[in-house]
Design an enzyme around this catalytic site. Structure first.
Site, PDB file in Angstrom:
ATOM      1  N   CYS A 112      39.098  37.848  43.910  1.00 32.25           N
ATOM      2  CA  CYS A 112      40.404  37.507  43.329  1.00 32.25           C
ATOM      3  C   CYS A 112      40.311  37.918  41.872  1.00 32.25           C
ATOM      4  O   CYS A 112      39.652  37.250  41.079  1.00 32.25           O
ATOM      5  CB  CYS A 112      40.685  36.008  43.454  1.00 32.25           C
ATOM      6  SG  CYS A 112      42.161  35.502  42.526  1.00 32.25           S
ATOM      7  N   CYS A 115      42.428  35.299  39.347  1.00 29.89           N
ATOM      8  CA  CYS A 115      41.968  33.923  39.114  1.00 29.89           C
ATOM      9  C   CYS A 115      40.757  33.659  39.999  1.00 29.89           C
ATOM     10  O   CYS A 115      39.691  34.230  39.740  1.00 29.89           O
ATOM     11  CB  CYS A 115      43.092  32.893  39.263  1.00 29.89           C
ATOM     12  SG  CYS A 115      44.068  32.968  40.782  1.00 29.89           S
ATOM     13  N   SER A 116      40.906  32.854  41.044  1.00 34.21           N
ATOM     14  CA  SER A 116      39.720  32.501  41.823  1.00 34.21           C
ATOM     15  C   SER A 116      40.080  32.121  43.261  1.00 34.21           C
ATOM     16  O   SER A 116      39.437  31.275  43.854  1.00 34.21           O
ATOM     17  CB  SER A 116      39.002  31.337  41.154  1.00 34.21           C
ATOM     18  OG  SER A 116      39.911  30.271  40.975  1.00 34.21           O
ATOM     19  N   CYS A 117      41.133  32.754  43.806  1.00 32.09           N
ATOM     20  CA  CYS A 117      41.573  32.412  45.162  1.00 32.09           C
ATOM     21  C   CYS A 117      40.428  32.621  46.154  1.00 32.09           C
ATOM     22  O   CYS A 117      39.736  33.635  46.101  1.00 32.09           O
ATOM     23  CB  CYS A 117      42.764  33.270  45.544  1.00 32.09           C
ATOM     24  SG  CYS A 117      44.163  33.003  44.446  1.00 32.09           S
TER      25      CYS A 117
END
Lengths: 224, 229
Positions: A112, A115-117
């Site tokens: 991702c 962000c940090s999906c």
């Protein structure tokens, strides 16, 4: 449990409370006092994501797919439904899960960049490296270099498909079943399925490395 | 916004920092922050899009130096202050970190071409196999269209369904529903001729981030993509 962790924390860092510790404490206390955060709900949520949800769930899904061709078909067709079928919610708020199959010719890897999906429901919360600027920056532009850093060497004729998870679908990689595992039980197979192999930066463990010690519970699996 | 969070393709961050036997949380404040944020989101105190945008609005030097859940804490604090849910005096002894300012969408902005509402039935404009180009736009607010695909040509792989447009929902613009597509870009289209020929990047893009690839007669690149890999 929380008090225990706290004691542990203080023991580890023998230092005064940091800015960030104070910030989060202040935030929690004002939100609790305003009735916006229920301390019991908070403890339950933390417990769920620290102790109950983790890569051991994804490993069970993968091991089932390796053992049951019909399940594998359903998993690739509709990841959400197939994970539900094993009794696991695929993630918070009805997130859709798509499962990507690695083959000798196609290798999928998930990132991702914005962000940090991450597929929380099947892998738990992501490791620090997955959220690091280095991984987010490099996975899309230099996936072969990234894989090499994880010890994963792919032949030049293997196609790499990077999946940048930028919306509300989450991706789980179905790694290749390692050779020499034909006689293994589903439970034994699950012991070969690492978190990193389900992100796509590594392959599943070979039976020799995996059979030595299998994690006894999900907690241990978190730490593999 | 063209923020520091939009990291895809950047150089200079060095090797990937890996930790053996990594715990789920590294400190008690991390587990508390995770839980607090989840509850605030569950209770719709702010939307996930607003929350992501608040983290993007952290000044770049702070963003790159902060721990992961520290960014969650700074973003959440900033949003709660902006929404008037908490006051600065509620956070005595806490070092203030100002987020870059955001903006609210006016009713007019919600209706204009940038946030064009699709038909009520939310029909899909594209289908699998369609050749598309990611729009070259530089919105000042939140977007999930990263810089590294803007202006690049790709192919629709599949339709992921209908989701609220983050560019509006992060700015009080409500739920503008659009189809999201998995769009595949050849590595060479993104990174040039040195990239391996077969490799690709697939990314999930909202419909308005895309337009049909224009027909090109001069070099034989038609809309059906002949002449391109």
């Amino acid at each position: 449990m929380a008090a225990n962790h706290q004691a542990h924390e203080h023991h580890r860092h023998d230092e005064p409370e940091s800015d960030i510790t104070l910030r989060v404490k202040a935030l929690e206390s004002i939100l609790v006092s305003k009735g916006l955060v229920d301390p019991q709900a908070l403890d339950m949520l933390i417990d769920t994501y620290e102790h109950r949800v983790g890569p051991h769930i994804g490993a069970k899904v993968v091991a089932r797919a390796w053992s049951d061709p019909a399940y594998k078909r359903r998993l690739l067709e509709d990841g959400t439904a197939a994970v539900n079928e094993l009794g696991f919610p695929p993630g918070p708020e009805g997130i859709n899960l798509i499962v990507l199959e690695n083959t000798p010719k196609v290798h999928n890897v998930v990132v991702c960049t914005l962000c940090s999906c991450y597929p929380w429901g099947t892998l738990g919360l992501p490791p620090v490296w997955y959220k690091s600027p280095a991984y987010r920056a490099r996975a899309v532009g230099d996936p072969r270099g990234v894989l090499r850093e994880f010890g994963t060497e792919l032949d030049d004729d293997v196609e790499i498909r990077v999946w940048d998870s930028s919306a509300e679908v989450r991706y789980l990689v179905l790694p290749e079943r390692p050779p020499g595992t034909e006689r293994m039980t589903e439970e034994e197979l699950a012991g070969l399925v690492t978190r990193d192999s389900m992100i796509g930066v590594a392959k599943a463990k070979s039976p020799k490395a995996g059979a030595r010690k299998r994690p006894g519970n999900g907690r241990a699996e978190h730490r593999v | 916004m063209n923020g520091v969070h939009d990291l895809g393709g950047m150089h200079g961050f060095g090797p990937i920092p890996r930790e053996e036997n990594e715990p789920v949380f590294h400190a008690d404040w991390e587990r508390r922050m995770y839980g607090i944020a989840r509850i605030l989101l569950n209770q719709r105190v702010f939307t996930l899009d607003e929350y992501r945008h608040s983290i993007e609005r952290i000044p770049p030097s702070v963003y790159l130096g902060a721990k992961y859940y520290e960014k969650w804490a700074i973003g959440a604090t900033g949003l709660l202050l902006e929404k008037g849910i908490i006051k600065p005096s509620d956070l005595k002894g806490v070092k203030p970190i100002n987020l870059n300012p955001t903006f609210s969408l006016s009713a007019k902005a919600r209706g204009d071409s940038i946030f064009k509402h699709p038909s009520r039935a939310v029909k899909a404009r594209f289908k699998p196999g369609d050749k598309v180009i990611a729009r070259n736009v530089n919105p000042r607010g939140h977007t999930r269209l990263p810089r590294y695909v803007r202006g690049k040509r790709g192919t629709i792989q599949f339709d992921e369904g209908v989701f609220a447009l983050p560019d509006a929902n992060a700015h009080g613009g409500g739920m503008i529903l659009q189809h999201v597509y998995s769009v595949r870009f050849a590595a060479r289209e993104l990174w040039g001729p040195e990239a391996p020929a077969r490799d690709s990047v697939a990314i999930d893009l909202w419909e308005q981030y895309l337009e049909p690839e224009p027909a090109r007669s001069s070099n034989g690149r038609g809309r059906n993509g002949r002449g391109r890999r």
